[in-house]
Design an enzyme around this catalytic site. Structure first.
Site, short mmCIF file in Angstrom:
data_model
loop_
_atom_site.label_atom_id
_atom_site.label_comp_id
_atom_site.label_asym_id
_atom_site.label_seq_id
_atom_site.Cartn_x
_atom_site.Cartn_y
_atom_site.Cartn_z
N LYS A 22 54.86 36.29 37.17
CA LYS A 22 54.51 37.37 38.11
C LYS A 22 53.44 36.90 39.09
CE LYS A 22 51.36 40.75 37.09
NZ LYS A 22 50.42 41.00 38.19
N ASN A 23 52.40 36.28 38.58
CA ASN A 23 51.28 35.92 39.46
C ASN A 23 51.57 34.73 40.36
OD1 ASN A 23 49.90 38.06 38.46
ND2 ASN A 23 48.41 36.88 37.26
N ARG A 93 47.39 45.84 44.03
CA ARG A 93 46.28 45.18 44.72
C ARG A 93 46.69 43.87 45.40
NH1 ARG A 93 42.39 42.55 43.97
NH2 ARG A 93 40.50 43.25 44.99
N CYS A 117 39.84 49.80 40.69
CA CYS A 117 41.03 49.73 39.84
C CYS A 117 40.58 49.77 38.40
CB CYS A 117 41.86 48.50 40.17
SG CYS A 117 41.54 47.12 39.13
N ARG A 122 36.65 45.03 41.70
CA ARG A 122 37.48 44.01 42.35
C ARG A 122 37.36 44.00 43.88
NH1 ARG A 122 43.16 43.87 39.14
NH2 ARG A 122 43.25 41.73 39.86
N PRO A 123 36.20 43.58 44.39
CA PRO A 123 36.03 43.50 45.85
C PRO A 123 36.87 42.38 46.47
CG PRO A 123 34.15 42.51 44.73
CD PRO A 123 35.04 43.07 43.65
N ILE A 124 36.96 42.36 47.82
CA ILE A 124 37.67 41.25 48.48
C ILE A 124 36.75 40.54 49.48
CG2 ILE A 124 40.02 42.13 48.16
CD1 ILE A 124 39.91 42.92 51.18
N ASP A 125 35.44 40.63 49.20
CA ASP A 125 34.46 40.02 50.12
C ASP A 125 34.70 38.52 50.32
OD1 ASP A 125 33.68 40.09 47.32
OD2 ASP A 125 31.83 39.11 47.90
N LEU A 126 35.15 37.81 49.28
CA LEU A 126 35.34 36.36 49.42
C LEU A 126 36.54 36.03 50.32
CD1 LEU A 126 34.66 35.41 45.70
CD2 LEU A 126 33.12 35.08 47.64
N ASP A 305 43.68 37.52 31.34
CA ASP A 305 44.93 38.26 31.18
C ASP A 305 45.50 38.16 29.77
OD1 ASP A 305 44.80 39.13 33.77
OD2 ASP A 305 46.41 37.86 34.54
N VAL A 327 35.20 37.61 33.29
CA VAL A 327 35.85 37.64 34.61
C VAL A 327 35.83 39.04 35.24
CG1 VAL A 327 38.00 37.13 35.86
CG2 VAL A 327 37.31 35.68 33.95
N ARG A 397 55.23 46.78 35.23
CA ARG A 397 54.77 46.06 36.42
C ARG A 397 54.83 44.55 36.18
NH1 ARG A 397 49.05 47.08 38.11
NH2 ARG A 397 49.71 45.27 39.28
C1 UD1 Z 1 44.37 37.34 39.76
C2 UD1 Z 1 45.55 37.78 38.95
C3 UD1 Z 1 45.11 38.63 37.76
C4 UD1 Z 1 44.04 37.89 36.96
C5 UD1 Z 1 42.92 37.39 37.86
C6 UD1 Z 1 41.90 36.52 37.12
C7 UD1 Z 1 47.34 37.90 40.57
C8 UD1 Z 1 48.30 38.74 41.34
N1 UD1 Z 1 46.47 38.53 39.79
O1 UD1 Z 1 43.77 38.53 40.29
O2 UD1 Z 1 46.25 38.90 36.95
O3 UD1 Z 1 43.51 38.77 35.99
O4 UD1 Z 1 43.46 36.62 38.94
O5 UD1 Z 1 42.53 35.44 36.51
O6 UD1 Z 1 47.40 36.67 40.61
N2 UD1 Z 1 35.96 38.80 43.17
C9 UD1 Z 1 34.91 39.05 44.04
N3 UD1 Z 1 35.15 38.99 45.38
C10 UD1 Z 1 36.39 38.68 45.89
C11 UD1 Z 1 37.45 38.43 44.99
C12 UD1 Z 1 37.21 38.50 43.64
O7 UD1 Z 1 33.81 39.33 43.61
O8 UD1 Z 1 36.53 38.65 47.13
C13 UD1 Z 1 35.73 38.88 41.70
C14 UD1 Z 1 36.54 39.99 41.05
O9 UD1 Z 1 35.90 41.23 41.15
C15 UD1 Z 1 36.63 39.49 39.62
C16 UD1 Z 1 36.69 37.99 39.80
O10 UD1 Z 1 36.22 37.70 41.10
O11 UD1 Z 1 35.49 39.84 38.91
C17 UD1 Z 1 38.06 37.39 39.62
O12 UD1 Z 1 38.96 37.96 40.54
P1 UD1 Z 1 40.16 37.15 41.20
O13 UD1 Z 1 40.21 35.77 40.65
O14 UD1 Z 1 40.10 37.31 42.68
O15 UD1 Z 1 41.42 37.95 40.66
P2 UD1 Z 1 42.70 38.43 41.46
O16 UD1 Z 1 43.13 37.37 42.42
O17 UD1 Z 1 42.48 39.80 41.97
#
Ligand code: UD1
Length: 416
Positions: A22-23, A93, A117, A122-126, A305, A327, A397
């Site tokens: 899936k991922n 997401r 969620c 789960r921010p997207i700042d990065l 996961d 995480v 899902r």
């Molecule tokens: C992906 C996987 C999810 C898995 C996760 C961690 C997919 C579709 N989903 O989710 O199944 O659980 O990796 O292995 O591949 N974070 C920030 N800022 C950002 C982005 C992330 O602070 O801009 C933090 C998140 O809040 C979290 C951590 O980084 O605490 C890890 O998130 P991330 O690796 O981005 O997970 P996803 O890509 O959302």
């Protein structure tokens, strides 16, 4: 709303074919937006999330033609819409991943802000920090994030945390940017390597995927390709625990053992027998498996996961285990449901302390999210009597035909 009903106590035995990841398939489908040619994607799992991401790219103007249950042909030559609406991002997401390809192809992207969620904020700042470094202007308006750039420029981007999504989004944007993009402290997950292979097979130039530093030479256009998605290590891991928790033995076909190293190490430590055979894995649970401690970490650490499913196993092993979640900040909702089945679990901040019990007892429970839902099925397989799991849409899902696959190896499981 559908339920899954499990009668516990059956020892599993037989073979399960593991589906595509899936991922991996979600970012690969999104990355087809970068291409002007036909992209055929094969070995796809049949999942609700895969249908949703196909709907998202159709909405953006891509042609998606189903070849059969496991393959699609995507042509994104004429994409013209740069907005991913709230309904999709709310549902899944991973829709935020369209931002990188849209910026690269159309110079514009407008994405609904992903809300909170179940497993954390789960921010997207990065992701945004990366796009800004590449010259994009970012604005927040009416619950949407709008990004614009004439042509993205390659940049050196250090990620404060090795986010999987941010690494993928920036990698996709960099594929068509002018010049070289370097991602430092990148995520190293196998799904991300699959994405890089897909982009390279379309004519891209990405080196170092799967290590901490990824270098992307931008090209002016990408063409068509055919790609096979890697096997799902989390699905495989879930069935490994199904064997462990029932004292059963399974042959899991279509597994890349290397992707499962941290889980294999922990399951062996707990007493399980695991052997690589050809393209699969033979696994056998033991009667008296023992408690082990686990800490989730970015790859190649123990995957977050698999934390919920591992917790289910630890509820019935001998001794006390400590599971530490590093995480995501709020990923223990399954503990409360497992307690309803007789598990002894105490949550202390980011750790769960689990004291193994002799037996769980079946109960009505609710799947709080995808992996937690799978964990409840696993607990149900081991419990005495009937477990009724509600909110199964979470499970659908991310697990391809889970009821059929488990029934095929002797589980007493059905939908209602
Ligand atoms: C992906 C996987 C999810 C898995 C996760 C961690 C997919 C579709 N989903 O989710 O199944 O659980 O990796 O292995 O591949 N974070 C920030 N800022 C950002 C982005 C992330 O602070 O801009 C933090 C998140 O809040 C979290 C951590 O980084 O605490 C890890 O998130 P991330 O690796 O981005 O997970 P996803 O890509 O959302």
């Amino acid at each position: 709303m559908g339920k899954i009903i499990v009668q516990g106590g059956a020892r599993l035995s037989g073979e399960i074919a593991v589906s595509g990841a899936k991922n991996a398939v979600l970012p690969v489908i999104v990355a087809a937006l970068l291409s002007e040619g036909d992209c055929v994607i094969q070995d796809m799992p049949q999942l609700a999330d895969v249908s949703t991401i196909c709907d998202v790219i159709c909405e953006l103007g891509a042609d998606v033609e189903k070849i059969n249950g496991k393959s699609v042909k995507i042509n994104a030559n004429n994409i013209n819409n740069f907005e991913a609406p709230y309904d999709y991002v709310r549902k899944m997401r991973a829709s935020v991943l369209v931002m990188g390809p849209l910026l690269a192809r159309l110079g514009k992207a407008r994405i609904s802000m992903p809300g909170g969620c179940a497993i954390g904020t789960r921010p997207i700042d990065l992701h945004l920090k990366g796009f800004e470094a590449m010259g994009a202007r970012i604005n927040m308006e009416h619950g949407y994030i709008a990004a614009e750039a004439d042509r993205l420029k390659g940049a050196r981007i250090y990620l404060d945390y090795p986010s999987v999504g941010a690494t993928e989004n920036i990698m996709m944007a960099g594929a068509l940017a002018a010049g070289t993009t370097v991602i430092e402290n990148a995520a190293e997950e196998p799904e991300l390597v699959d994405l890089a292979n897909f982009i390279n097979s379309m004519g891209g130039s990405i080196r170092g995927a799967g290590t901490k530093v990824i270098k992307i030479e931008g090209v002016t256009s990408l063409g068509g390709t055919t790609h096979n998605v890697i096997p799902d290590r989390i699905e495989a891991g879930t069935y490994m625990i199904a064997a462990a928790i029932t004292g059963g033995e399974l042959f899991l076909e279509n597994v890349i053992e290397d992707h499962l190293k941290p889980l294999i190490a922990k399951l062996k430590e707990a007493g399980m027998q695991i052997e690589e055979k050809g393209t699969g894995l033979y696994v056998r649970g033991e009667k008296n498996m023992k408690a082990v401690d686990v800490k989730t970490l970015p790859y190649p650490g123990f995957p977050t996961d698999m934390q919920a499913q591992f917790m289910s196993l630890m509820t019935v092993t001998q001794g006390t285990s400590v599971l530490t979640e590093t995480v995501f900040e709020n990923r223990f909702m399954h503990a409360e449901e497992l307690r309803r089945m007789g598990a002894h679990i105490k949550i202390e901040g980011r750790s769960a302390v689990i004291e193994g019990v002799q037996r769980l007892t079946g109960a009505p429970v609710k799947a709080p999210d995808l992996r937690a839902g799978a964990a409840l099925i696993l607990a149900g397989l081991a419990a005495e009597g009937e477990t009724e799991i509600a909110n199964t849409f979470h499970i659908d899902r991310g697990y391809d035909k889970i009821v059929e696959k488990l029934r095929g190896v002797g589980a007493k499981i059905q939908r209602s």
